[in-house]
Design an enzyme around this catalytic site. Structure first.
Site: not given
Length: 126
Positions: A87-89
């Site tokens: 995941y990232c933002q």
């Protein structure tokens, strides 16, 4: 048609091709809704591909921080025989990391749909 016009057309074409490549979904990357992602956390390698300062500000419990800019150098830290949950933002950095992993023989690669900004589970701050 002058040489300047031809150069401008080539540059615009290159820019458009880069934008399409960068934001085009990685072939083989599977999206997971939060419930499914949460249920899979113990079955795979949880990777936060955001920058270290973002990670320290809050991350999903159990996540390792491997920023997308370091993924090429650090992918040897990951096992190919276990799913990778990333995941990232939002989704663009996860997509970039997935392209690198899939290109290098990783096959079980998942992303959190909606990214960390929409995560409703527990988090840890460093």
């Amino acid at each position: 048609m002058g040489i300047e016009t031809i150069l401008v057309i080539i540059l615009w074409g290159a820019l458009i091709a880069y934008i399409v490549w960068r934001f085009m979904p990685a072939r083989g990357l599977k999206k997971m809704k939060q419930e499914e992602f949460r249920a899979s956390l113990r079955k795979g390698q949880l990777i936060d591909v955001r920058e270290p300062n973002e990670y320290k500000g809050g991350h999903i419990i159990g996540a390792r921080n491997i920023p997308v800019g370091q993924m090429k150098l650090r992918m040897k830290e990951l096992r190919k025989d276990q799913p990778i949950l990333m995941y990232c933002q939002g989704k663009s950095r996860t997509n970039q990391a997935a392209k690198l992993l899939l290109k290098n023989g990783f096959t079980d690669v998942y992303m959190l749909e909606g990214g960390f900004k929409n995560w409703k589970g527990k988090i840890k701050k460093d």
